[in-house]
Each structure stands twice: as structure tokens, then as C-alpha cells.
Design an enzyme around this catalytic site. Structure first.
Site, PDB file in Angstrom:
ATOM      1  N   TRP A   1     123.783  30.037  94.305  1.00  0.00           N
ATOM      2  CA  TRP A   1     123.175  29.919  92.978  1.00  0.00           C
ATOM      3  C   TRP A   1     122.932  28.466  92.570  1.00  0.00           C
ATOM      4  O   TRP A   1     122.239  28.214  91.584  1.00  0.00           O
ATOM      5  CB  TRP A   1     124.077  30.593  91.932  1.00  0.00           C
ATOM      6  CG  TRP A   1     124.099  32.092  91.989  1.00  0.00           C
ATOM      7  CD1 TRP A   1     123.515  32.903  92.933  1.00  0.00           C
ATOM      8  CD2 TRP A   1     124.741  32.973  91.056  1.00  0.00           C
ATOM      9  NE1 TRP A   1     123.756  34.222  92.648  1.00  0.00           N
ATOM     10  CE2 TRP A   1     124.508  34.291  91.497  1.00  0.00           C
ATOM     11  CE3 TRP A   1     125.493  32.773  89.904  1.00  0.00           C
ATOM     12  CZ2 TRP A   1     125.002  35.410  90.813  1.00  0.00           C
ATOM     13  CZ3 TRP A   1     125.987  33.873  89.213  1.00  0.00           C
ATOM     14  CH2 TRP A   1     125.735  35.187  89.669  1.00  0.00           C
TER      15      TRP A   1
ATOM     16  N   HIS B   1     126.650  21.168 102.150  1.00  0.00           N
ATOM     17  CA  HIS B   1     125.244  21.438 101.817  1.00  0.00           C
ATOM     18  C   HIS B   1     124.481  20.113 101.772  1.00  0.00           C
ATOM     19  O   HIS B   1     125.018  19.096 101.325  1.00  0.00           O
ATOM     20  CB  HIS B   1     125.157  22.169 100.473  1.00  0.00           C
ATOM     21  CG  HIS B   1     123.797  22.721 100.215  1.00  0.00           C
ATOM     22  ND1 HIS B   1     122.750  21.934  99.777  1.00  0.00           N
ATOM     23  CD2 HIS B   1     123.298  23.966 100.368  1.00  0.00           C
ATOM     24  CE1 HIS B   1     121.670  22.685  99.669  1.00  0.00           C
ATOM     25  NE2 HIS B   1     121.971  23.921 100.020  1.00  0.00           N
TER      26      HIS B   1
ATOM     27  N   GLU C   1     122.376  19.015  99.809  1.00  0.00           N
ATOM     28  CA  GLU C   1     122.321  18.390  98.474  1.00  0.00           C
ATOM     29  C   GLU C   1     123.590  17.596  98.200  1.00  0.00           C
ATOM     30  O   GLU C   1     123.546  16.525  97.580  1.00  0.00           O
ATOM     31  CB  GLU C   1     122.086  19.480  97.406  1.00  0.00           C
ATOM     32  CG  GLU C   1     120.651  20.003  97.488  1.00  0.00           C
ATOM     33  CD  GLU C   1     120.465  21.432  97.000  1.00  0.00           C
ATOM     34  OE1 GLU C   1     121.372  21.996  96.361  1.00  0.00           O
ATOM     35  OE2 GLU C   1     119.391  22.001  97.276  1.00  0.00           O
TER      36      GLU C   1
ATOM     37  N   GLU D   1     120.144  24.653 107.745  1.00  0.00           N
ATOM     38  CA  GLU D   1     119.246  24.497 106.604  1.00  0.00           C
ATOM     39  C   GLU D   1     118.459  23.195 106.768  1.00  0.00           C
ATOM     40  O   GLU D   1     118.954  22.118 106.393  1.00  0.00           O
ATOM     41  CB  GLU D   1     120.049  24.435 105.301  1.00  0.00           C
ATOM     42  CG  GLU D   1     120.815  25.700 104.991  1.00  0.00           C
ATOM     43  CD  GLU D   1     121.019  25.891 103.493  1.00  0.00           C
ATOM     44  OE1 GLU D   1     120.739  26.996 103.019  1.00  0.00           O
ATOM     45  OE2 GLU D   1     121.415  24.938 102.804  1.00  0.00           O
TER      46      GLU D   1
ATOM     47  N   GLY E   1     118.758  30.400  98.376  1.00  0.00           N
ATOM     48  CA  GLY E   1     118.822  29.641  97.131  1.00  0.00           C
ATOM     49  C   GLY E   1     118.067  30.342  96.020  1.00  0.00           C
ATOM     50  O   GLY E   1     118.539  31.310  95.423  1.00  0.00           O
ATOM     51  N   GLY E   2     116.858  29.850  95.742  1.00  0.00           N
ATOM     52  CA  GLY E   2     116.081  30.334  94.603  1.00  0.00           C
ATOM     53  C   GLY E   2     115.964  31.848  94.512  1.00  0.00           C
ATOM     54  O   GLY E   2     116.105  32.429  93.418  1.00  0.00           O
TER      55      GLY E   2
END
Ligand code: 13P
Length: 251
Positions: free
Chosen positions: A10, A94, A96, A166, A231-232
Site C-alpha cells: 500500500w 524496497h 524507494e 522490481e 503497488g497502485g
């Protein structure tokens, strides 16, 4: 490999009201029972999700964990705290977090070790940037990221992780990697696992990066793809369930 694993990430999204609506739509849907399904949510919502997911086929996960067990580490959350809220999974490394919060390769390994020590399954993310892909460095980068995890975890521990490939350029971009690109990298990751794990066949390799209802079936049709990190699309019940259905058909 039996069922595919479909895990929602999320990220920094949600509210008590929005979560309640999303989870009510997901948790009781029959398709989530046909795969191994999880949602990785922001820390403050763990208690809400623990209660809502109790007795359902959807497992709970977090998006990060401290490498430390306890002590003077302001702002950190330990793996044993996550376990207290019935977390089964935690995402580590991740892209990010690597790019925006300066997480280092070895630190990702230590976070994976902390997760395993508390009985959680770490979902170890690896992947290259577009510049690295264009420079022909894909497996070099991923090998470096995996080696750092392998320098912390022994062969037995490595058999208890999940790996998520990813590619950074595919995340949130609407531009998924092609099936051929995914298969090639997953084969490389599998070869690394065979060299380093006690039981490499049991380690799932997920793909993440713009997985949507319209590309999930072709991605999951590849035997090398053991599931997805979403994700989205995990924020939209209809889309997440469509992805679970696509994974179930290919399981
Ligand atoms: P998107 O599915 O939004 O591209 O995000 C992928 C991801 O980062 C999952 O961890």
C-alpha cells in the site's frame, strides 16, 4: 511450487475509513483463497488490519522493519513488534527505501535477518535502475544486492525468504517489464539461489512493477514468476482481485 503469492504494497496510502472499505471488499472475496494473498500496510494500521483480517485468507505484512531488536533507536519498529500484530511478511529493501532513505545493501540483509529471527518472512526487493539496465548491468546489480543479503543470512535462512524483482523503472510508471525481461532476471535470481540456499526450489521469486489486471495473466503464466508485489493496483479492490484471479488460474 504450489500457489502463487500476491502481495499488495500500500506504500504511504490509506486511512481508517478507506482501509475498512478496501479490506471489506477484498478479504471475503473467494479469489484471495485461491492464492497466497497478503497486504503490506503502514504501521499505524496494523491493529486495524489484524482485526479485519482475522479468520480470512489474507495475511498481514509491513513495509519496513528495523534491523535492531530494541533500544535507543527513535522512530524504529522492531520485527517482534510486527509479530505481535500477526504480521507474516515484511518488505525489506524496497527501491524507494534504498533511493529515498539511503538504505544500504548490507542493511537490507540485516533487516531480513531481524525479520526471520522474529518468525516473519522477509520479502527482499532487488532491481536495477534504467541507467543500469541500459548499461547492461542488470545481473551485476542484482547479484550485488543478493550477495549483501547472503553475507548476513546463511543457506538455511536464505531458504526462508521471498525475493521480489522490481525494476526501478517499472515501478509506478505504468510500464511493466516484458515477460521475457522478467523471465531472464528471475532465471538469474534462481541461479543465485541455487548457489547459495539450502532449499532453493522453495524460495518464491515475485515480480513487481506496474502489475495491472491487463498484464497480470501473461506475467503469471511464466513458470519462473511465483507471484507479484502490487503497488497502485492493490489500492483498488476490483483490480487487486482481478490480479489474484489471474494468479490463481496460473497456480
Ligand atoms: P506499482 O505496482 O505501483 O508499479 O508499484 C510496484 C511496487 O513498488 C510494489 O512494491
Amino acid at each position: 511450487m504450489t500457489k502463487k503469492l500476491v502481495a499488495g504494497n500500500w506504500k504511504l496510502n490509506g486511512s481508517l475509513a478507506a482501509n475498512a472499505e478496501l479490506v471489506a471488499d477484498i478479504a471475503s472475496a473467494p479469489e484471495v483463497a485461491l492464492v497466497d494473498c497478503a497486504v503490506c500496510v503502514p504501521y499505524p494500521y496494523l491493529a486495524q488490519l489484524q482485526a479485519m483480517l482475522d479468520g480470512t485468507a489474507v495475511a498481514l505484512g509491513a513495509q519496513n522493519v528495523s534491523e535492531f531488536a530494541r533500544g535507543a533507536y527513535t522512530g524504529e519498529v522492531s520485527a517482534s513488534m510486527l509479530a505481535e500484530f500477526a504480521c507474516c511478511y515484511v518488505i525489506v529493501g524496497h527501491s524507494e527505501r534504498r533511493a529515498l532513505f539511503a538504505e544500504q545493501d548490507e542493511q537490507v540483509g540485516r533487516k531480513a535477518a531481524a525479520a526471520l529471527a522474529a518468525g516473519l518472512t522477509p520479502v527482499v526487493c532487488v532491481g536495477e535502475t534504467l541507467e543500469e539496465r541500459d548499461a547492461g548491468l542488470v545481473m551485476q546489480v542484482i547479484g550485488r544486492q543478493l550477495d549483501a543479503v547472503g553475507s548476513v543470512l546463511d543457506a538455511n535462512a536464505l531458504s526462508r525468504i521471498v525475493v521480489a524483482y522490481e525494476p526501478v523503472w517499472a515501478i509506478g510508471s505504468g510500464r511493466s517489464a516484458s515477460v521475457a525481461q522478467v523471465v531472464e532476471v528471475h532465471e538469474g535470481i534462481r541461479a543465485w539461489l541455487v548457489r547459495h540456499c539450502e532449499a532453493p526450489a522453495g524460495v518464491r521469486i515475485l515480480y513487481g512493477g506496474s502489475v495491472k489486471p491487463d498484464n497480470a495473466a501473461e506475467l503469471f503464466a511464466a513458470a519462473e514468476v511465483d507471484g507479484g508485489l502490487i503497488g497502485g493496483a492493490s489500492l483498488v479492490a476490483r483490480d487487486f482481485l482481478a490480479i489474484c484471479r489471474a494468479a490463481a488460474i496460473q497456480s
